[in-house]
Scaffold this active site. Sequence first.
Site, PDB file in Angstrom:
ATOM      1  N   ASP A 258       0.386  -7.801   1.202  1.00 22.77           N
ATOM      2  CA  ASP A 258       0.696  -6.383   1.445  1.00 22.77           C
ATOM      3  C   ASP A 258       2.212  -6.167   1.516  1.00 22.77           C
ATOM      4  O   ASP A 258       2.723  -5.490   2.393  1.00 22.77           O
ATOM      5  CB  ASP A 258       0.015  -5.886   2.738  1.00 22.77           C
ATOM      6  CG  ASP A 258       0.052  -4.370   2.855  1.00 22.77           C
ATOM      7  OD1 ASP A 258       0.197  -3.695   1.816  1.00 22.77           O
ATOM      8  OD2 ASP A 258      -0.051  -3.852   3.997  1.00 22.77           O
TER       9      ASP A 258
ATOM     10  N   HIS B  87       0.820  -1.214   0.000  1.00 25.33           N
ATOM     11  CA  HIS B  87       0.000   0.000   0.000  1.00 25.33           C
ATOM     12  C   HIS B  87       0.853   1.263   0.000  1.00 25.33           C
ATOM     13  O   HIS B  87       0.339   2.358  -0.257  1.00 25.33           O
ATOM     14  CB  HIS B  87      -0.976   0.001   1.185  1.00 25.33           C
ATOM     15  CG  HIS B  87      -0.333   0.147   2.533  1.00 25.33           C
ATOM     16  ND1 HIS B  87       0.003  -0.928   3.328  1.00 25.33           N
ATOM     17  CD2 HIS B  87       0.035   1.257   3.240  1.00 25.33           C
ATOM     18  CE1 HIS B  87       0.527  -0.496   4.458  1.00 25.33           C
ATOM     19  NE2 HIS B  87       0.551   0.841   4.414  1.00 25.33           N
TER      20      HIS B  87
ATOM     21  N   SER C   2       4.602   2.466   7.983  1.00 25.78           N
ATOM     22  CA  SER C   2       4.319   1.277   7.178  1.00 25.78           C
ATOM     23  C   SER C   2       5.529   0.892   6.326  1.00 25.78           C
ATOM     24  O   SER C   2       6.131   1.746   5.649  1.00 25.78           O
ATOM     25  CB  SER C   2       3.121   1.515   6.255  1.00 25.78           C
ATOM     26  OG  SER C   2       1.954   1.698   7.037  1.00 25.78           O
TER      27      SER C   2
END
Length: 602
Positions: free
Chosen positions: A362, A329, A445
């Site tokens: 992911d 992402h 992230s």
Amino acid sequence: MPAPGADAPTAPAPVAEATGPGVTGAVSAPAAEAAGPGVTGAVPVPAAEAAGPGVTGAVPASAAEAAEAPAPGATGSVPAPASHGTPPPAGEQPKPLHDPDPYSTPPYGEPGPWAPAPPVQHPAATPAHGVPMGAPPSAPEAVPGAGAPSVPAPSVQHLAATPTHGVPMGAPPSASEAASGPGGPAAAPESTPAPQDAPVAGPWARYDPWAAPTAVAPLQQADPVEEDVKRRRGRRRRALVGGALVIALVSGVAGGVVGVQLERNGGIGAVELPQAGVEAPDRDPDSVAGIAAQALPSVVTLHVSGGGKAGTGTGFVLDDRGHILTNDHVVEPAGKNGDITVTFHSGDTAEATVVGRDSGYDLAVVRVKGVRGLTPLPLGNSDNVQVGDPVVAIGAPFDLAGTVTSGIISARERPITAGGEDGDGSDVSYVDALQTDAPINPGNSGGPLLDGKGRVVGINSAIRSADGGLDPEGGQSGSIGLGFAIPINQGKRVAEELIEHGKAAHPVIGITLDMAYSGDGARVAAEGGDGGPPVSTGGPGAKAGIRPGDVITEVDGRPVRSGEELIVKTRAHRPGDRLELTLERNGEERTVSLVLGSSDGD
């Protein structure tokens, strides 16, 4: 008849005349002028002028009257009074200079204004109230045969004590008769003084202006009493307290002045605060500082833009060829033609390209070119991680590069799903994650989660936000202590496949799940999603005997509560791994074993 040889008096007057030989008498009248020859006597001042030879005696003025004939052989004359100038004619009464005093108060009493005032004498002590006064002495009476008595004249006497108001006065003194004897002087009896009462004791005697002076004992200082001591102590105490207050006030004022000067001028001299000396920068390699010092050079910040989107994330170096692992992402905004800029801890930047990406895990791998001297982070083993182990998270939350936080492993194999913004479920990630309380925020992230030895055990991927949602970026709400990381064992396998093939293979059972089932476990759907059978023909599930409607409750002996959780448990393995499933069919429980198949991950 006048006696032979005696001169007749020149004028009758209430004054004493001279007596003849052998008669002694005192002329005390204030108007007596002279005595005949041979008459001797004492004439008190200021009335008497002269006395005849041989006349002695005292006649009180209060009782004597004028003698009508002198004694035989006595000669004398009584001249007119001369104390007030020319005497008045015979038979005329001189006019007094003032009105008669009805109280006969000296010096204005009888016999008249021509009488000189007696000298002022000190009066006797006044008796107490109610004490009667003694009778005054009586005048001596004339002695028979001794010739005519001398005319009494007022004599100067001490004033008698005035009785207290209300006490009756004594009887007036009677005239004493003169003693008679041929050729011998008639001795006047001595006047008995009035009895004097003792001075009244008490404070009034001290303040009597007419009392005789008495010796007054000298005043003596009384011994100090206890009250005086207390007063002195009280004065000392008040003085001490007052002095202390003054000292405190002066000290406070002085301190305030000094403090103001120090604050305004920076002190008397240069301000130099105590400080520790320079120490070596080395830290224990197992400490947070030691771990951060080793890991920071291998952690990078990614700035991604493309397709009208932009984002920031974190990654870490996998090898010296420039491969960097991050979240899918993070690079998703770049798409196929976007831009990715990598910023190293040293501040150097480099452009990067996408090597491969997998939304189901992911994870994504990018590569920078033209950069040398890269130091890859060592990878740990997520299977060795235990709950409570210390961990360190490094990232760029809100584009703050190189941020280091620490915490512990809160839980293992926490099944989570993230993404799903596309609506078709193609972007949903299923992760059997590590839970940590190390603060993870948007921008963290793709960053590494390090163990106590500085080895990567997870890839920070998602956080639970305060609104209850599970989002890879946390909904921009920040950490609440619920962070999740992809285990490095899974990340390592996916990264290797992405670097080698550009895509990752997913382990599969070959069944379609009923995601609307709300019961406990994962139920096999009655129909396939693409119109095919719910159990793939010839797939691992079909070979294990799984049928539509079966409910899978356990995977390798661990409970499964939903379809998502079964997918997470399956993807935690590699294709070809064997699984043991527990399922229920028509109320009966049975166990089946199968070998996971593979899909290309599209």
